[in-house]
Design an enzyme around this catalytic site. Structure first.
Site, PDB file in Angstrom:
ATOM      1  N   TYR A 154     -63.126 -22.255 -21.158  1.00 13.79           N
ATOM      2  CA  TYR A 154     -64.538 -21.827 -21.109  1.00 13.79           C
ATOM      3  C   TYR A 154     -65.024 -21.602 -19.673  1.00 13.79           C
ATOM      4  CZ  TYR A 154     -65.787 -22.332 -26.087  1.00 13.79           C
ATOM      5  OH  TYR A 154     -65.923 -22.163 -27.443  1.00 13.79           O
ATOM      6  N   LYS A 187     -63.525 -25.467 -34.435  1.00 10.68           N
ATOM      7  CA  LYS A 187     -63.902 -26.476 -33.442  1.00 10.68           C
ATOM      8  C   LYS A 187     -63.886 -27.900 -34.031  1.00 10.68           C
ATOM      9  CE  LYS A 187     -66.780 -23.335 -30.649  1.00 10.68           C
ATOM     10  NZ  LYS A 187     -68.134 -23.118 -30.054  1.00 10.68           N
ATOM     11  N   HIS A 230     -65.134 -20.599 -32.666  1.00  9.97           N
ATOM     12  CA  HIS A 230     -65.165 -19.696 -31.510  1.00  9.97           C
ATOM     13  C   HIS A 230     -64.488 -18.397 -31.910  1.00  9.97           C
ATOM     14  CE1 HIS A 230     -64.505 -18.003 -27.506  1.00  9.97           C
ATOM     15  NE2 HIS A 230     -63.320 -17.665 -27.970  1.00  9.97           N
ATOM     16  N   GLU A 253     -57.571 -14.607 -24.109  1.00 10.23           N
ATOM     17  CA  GLU A 253     -57.679 -15.871 -24.850  1.00 10.23           C
ATOM     18  C   GLU A 253     -56.463 -16.103 -25.757  1.00 10.23           C
ATOM     19  OE1 GLU A 253     -62.579 -15.952 -24.905  1.00 10.23           O
ATOM     20  OE2 GLU A 253     -61.509 -15.791 -26.808  1.00 10.23           O
ATOM     21  N   ASN A 262     -70.925 -25.701 -33.297  1.00 13.60           N
ATOM     22  CA  ASN A 262     -71.140 -24.574 -34.209  1.00 13.60           C
ATOM     23  C   ASN A 262     -69.854 -24.075 -34.879  1.00 13.60           C
ATOM     24  OD1 ASN A 262     -70.053 -23.404 -31.988  1.00 13.60           O
ATOM     25  ND2 ASN A 262     -71.764 -22.021 -31.559  1.00 13.60           N
TER      26      ASN A 262
END
Ligand code: UDP
Ligand code: MG
Length: 140
Positions: free
Chosen positions: A51, A11, A117, A128, A114
């Site tokens: 998302y 990320k 993913h 995905e 964080n």
């Protein structure tokens, strides 16, 4: 256990801090193989589409802003039980709960920012992976 493929995203908080290599090393050390990878910049709309499952959650807008705030590295990881193994290496969503040595325990800045993913099930992994990669881009 079967050989699986899972979708991983490094990320923006992690690409900004130049942590791409350190995170990939954790995946490789756990026996996961990078079989596809690219660095891209998502628009907020693309992040929102990815998302979509979270669109009713209170953090959705902030999550989409964050995912579009800088480059991400999207990857397909392959290996024995890759989906669960990757989740194990990632650690819990909230870094305060993440086990020592996991990516999130070492690198995450908050529950939102964080660092990584990872897909959570075979169906979401397939969906995905196809969101980001064509079959020709995945070389096992
Ligand atoms: N997230 C957040 N606040 C929360 C829960 C999640 O900002 O209270 C963000 C966080 O970046 C997380 C992502 O939304 O990684 C997707 O949430 P999910 O519950 O699917 O966690 P994950 O599968 O990434 O561990
Ligand atoms: Mg999730």
């Amino acid at each position: 256990m079967a050989i699986e493929r899972t979708l991983s995203i490094i990320k923006p908080d992690a690409t900004k801090r130049n942590l791409t290599g350190k995170i990939i090393a954790k995946f490789e050390d756990a026996g996961l193989r990078v079989v596809a990878q690219k660095r891209i910049q998502l628009t907020k709309a693309q992040a929102g589409q990815f998302y979509e499952v979270h669109k009713e959650r209170p953090f959705y807008d902030e999550l989409c802003e964050f995912m579009a705030s800088g480059p991400v590295v999207v990857q397909v990881l392959e290996g024995e039980g890759a989906i669960a193994k990757n989740r194990e290496v990632m650690g819990a969503t909230n870094p305060a709960d993440a086990a020592p040595g996991t990516v999130r325990a070492e690198f995450a800045q908050s529950v939102g920012e964080n660092s990584v993913h990872g897909s959570d099930a075979p169906e979401t992994a397939a969906q995905e992976i196809s969101f980001f990669f064509s079959g020709l881009e995945i070389v096992g």
